[in-house]
Design an enzyme around this catalytic site. Structure first.
Site, PDB file in Angstrom:
ATOM      1  N   MET A 109      24.628 -36.660 -25.314  1.00  0.00           N
ATOM      2  CA  MET A 109      24.378 -35.244 -25.607  1.00  0.00           C
ATOM      3  C   MET A 109      22.943 -35.077 -26.088  1.00  0.00           C
ATOM      4  O   MET A 109      22.554 -35.650 -27.110  1.00  0.00           O
ATOM      5  CB  MET A 109      25.368 -34.745 -26.664  1.00  0.00           C
ATOM      6  N   CYS A 162      24.272 -33.186 -15.382  1.00  0.00           N
ATOM      7  CA  CYS A 162      23.599 -32.204 -16.235  1.00  0.00           C
ATOM      8  C   CYS A 162      23.141 -31.007 -15.400  1.00  0.00           C
ATOM      9  O   CYS A 162      22.474 -31.173 -14.387  1.00  0.00           O
ATOM     10  CB  CYS A 162      22.414 -32.842 -16.939  1.00  0.00           C
ATOM     11  N   GLY A 174      35.311 -33.703 -20.488  1.00  0.00           N
ATOM     12  CA  GLY A 174      35.339 -32.257 -20.436  1.00  0.00           C
ATOM     13  C   GLY A 174      36.539 -31.656 -21.135  1.00  0.00           C
ATOM     14  O   GLY A 174      37.670 -31.819 -20.695  1.00  0.00           O
ATOM     15  N   GLY A 175      36.290 -30.972 -22.257  1.00  0.00           N
ATOM     16  CA  GLY A 175      37.336 -30.229 -22.928  1.00  0.00           C
ATOM     17  C   GLY A 175      38.319 -31.039 -23.736  1.00  0.00           C
ATOM     18  O   GLY A 175      39.280 -30.477 -24.269  1.00  0.00           O
ATOM     19  N   GLY A 227      32.886 -35.340 -25.957  1.00  0.00           N
ATOM     20  CA  GLY A 227      31.551 -34.895 -26.319  1.00  0.00           C
ATOM     21  C   GLY A 227      31.521 -34.144 -27.632  1.00  0.00           C
ATOM     22  O   GLY A 227      31.515 -34.716 -28.717  1.00  0.00           O
ATOM     23  N   ARG A 228      31.550 -32.801 -27.544  1.00  0.00           N
ATOM     24  CA  ARG A 228      31.322 -31.970 -28.727  1.00  0.00           C
ATOM     25  C   ARG A 228      32.330 -32.212 -29.846  1.00  0.00           C
ATOM     26  O   ARG A 228      31.969 -32.185 -31.028  1.00  0.00           O
ATOM     27  CB  ARG A 228      31.327 -30.492 -28.318  1.00  0.00           C
TER      28      ARG A 228
END
Length: 338
Positions: free
Chosen positions: A20, A102, A214-215, A236-237
């Site tokens: 990230m 990306c 993802g998600g 990720g986040r």
């Protein structure tokens, strides 16, 4: 040494933290490693031109404590990527990952990132060149497609080509990237997830090590994908904003080893690292900005964030600020108990 790191990285890929930009720098990775000894960590994307033409070798700096750690490269020139991969392997990275996912304008203008989903033969050439240049594993992170592509058609062809070029492991972000009309931020949320397609790709390409990205917002969700037959899950986040929820129990629950990490002990274990960073001329906020979510959802979390975010940028701020923030956590816990 290279072959040993390759083996470690492949096993660690059962759970990984996504690359990230502006987030997963070396300070972040050192911090996350204290929460999980096993999960695979990724660098921010480093462009091959920056390494090869710009000589920015400092972008490869990392500590031995971060391993298993992988280097993500951005680029589209096979010879340049091969040279950049060689530099990464020489720096000690156990995996070299090619960014084909990306969606940013800056990445598109450099003809790399998600736009490479439209140029599968070129990606295959890049993989082959990188594989020839290094002994460590070369992997790919991609989307299911871009713009008006049909993922059911494009993704299998893409995977077949990179597999033939020698890529044995791929991370698939289960969303399209819309290069026209959506911002990079919108591309992380608006295109619908199609995790079922990723599952079908695992069935179609059983020889590939496939991770979904993802998600994914919880460790339980990650375990669900692994139980369903995927080889790995990349988060990720959620791993950045709620690192304790994602990583503290990852070692015993995902890898069958170790114990659940205590976030208070993790915070205190960061103090010697912070002292070394400050002694080298660094600033406190460069490290503590990555630690703000350590107690997310726990008593005192808001006070922890406030003390660090307000105080870490002040001149002379040091490790004692982390101790002050920890006192607020302890107070919150006592209130909750009472």
């Amino acid at each position: 040494m290279k072959k040993q790191l390759k083996t470690i990285a492949c096993g660690a890929a059962r759970l990984s933290v996504a690359p990230m930009m502006d987030w997963t720098d070396r300070h972040c990775r050192y911090f996350l490693r204290l929460l999980s000894q096993e999960a695979l960590l990724y660098t921010e994307m480093v462009t091959a031109p920056a390494l090869v033409r710009g000589g920015a070798l400092h972008l490869l700096d990392h500590s031995a404590e971060e391993h298993p750690v992988a280097l993500q490269l951005g680029g589209s020139d096979p010879a340049e990527l091969a040279q950049a991969a060689r530099l990464g392997a020489e720096a000690g990275y156990g995996e070299i990952n090619l960014n084909c996912g990306c969606p940013s304008d800056r990445v598109q203008s450099g003809t790399f990132g998600a736009v490479l989903m439209t140029q599968a033969p070129l990606v295959a050439d890049c993989i082959a060149a990188m594989r020839d240049a290094v002994e460590v594993e070369v992997t790919v992170k991609c989307r299911i497609g871009v713009d008006d592509q049909d993922p059911e058609v494009v993704l299998p062809d893409f995977l077949e080509r990179i597999a033939e070029a020698g890529c044995g492991r791929v991370i698939i972000h289960a969303r399209k990237a819309w290069l026209q009309g959506l911002s990079p931020k919108e591309n992380r949320d608006i295109p619908p997830l199609d995790s079922d397609l990723v599952m079908r790709m695992k069935m179609q390409f059983p020889q590939l090590h496939i991770s979904v990205n993802g998600g994914v917002g919880s460790l339980a969700e990650a375990k669900g994908f692994l139980d369903a037959g995927l080889d790995g899950v990349m988060i990720g986040r959620a791993a950045y904003h709620t690192p304790t929820d994602i990583l503290a129990a990852a070692d015993p629950e995902i890898f069958g080893t170790g114990v659940v990490a205590d976030p208070v002990q993790v915070a205190r274990a960061m103090l010697p690292y912070i002292e070394r960073h400050l002694a080298g001329g660094g600033r406190l906020h460069q490290v503590t900005r990555h630690m703000l979510g350590l107690f997310a959802g726990r008593p005192g979390a808001r006070a922890w964030r406030r003390v660090l975010s307000e105080g870490a940028t002040r001149p002379g701020a040091g490790p004692d600020l982390v101790e002050q923030a920890l006192e607020r956590i302890d107070t919150g816990a006592e209130r909750a108990a009472g």
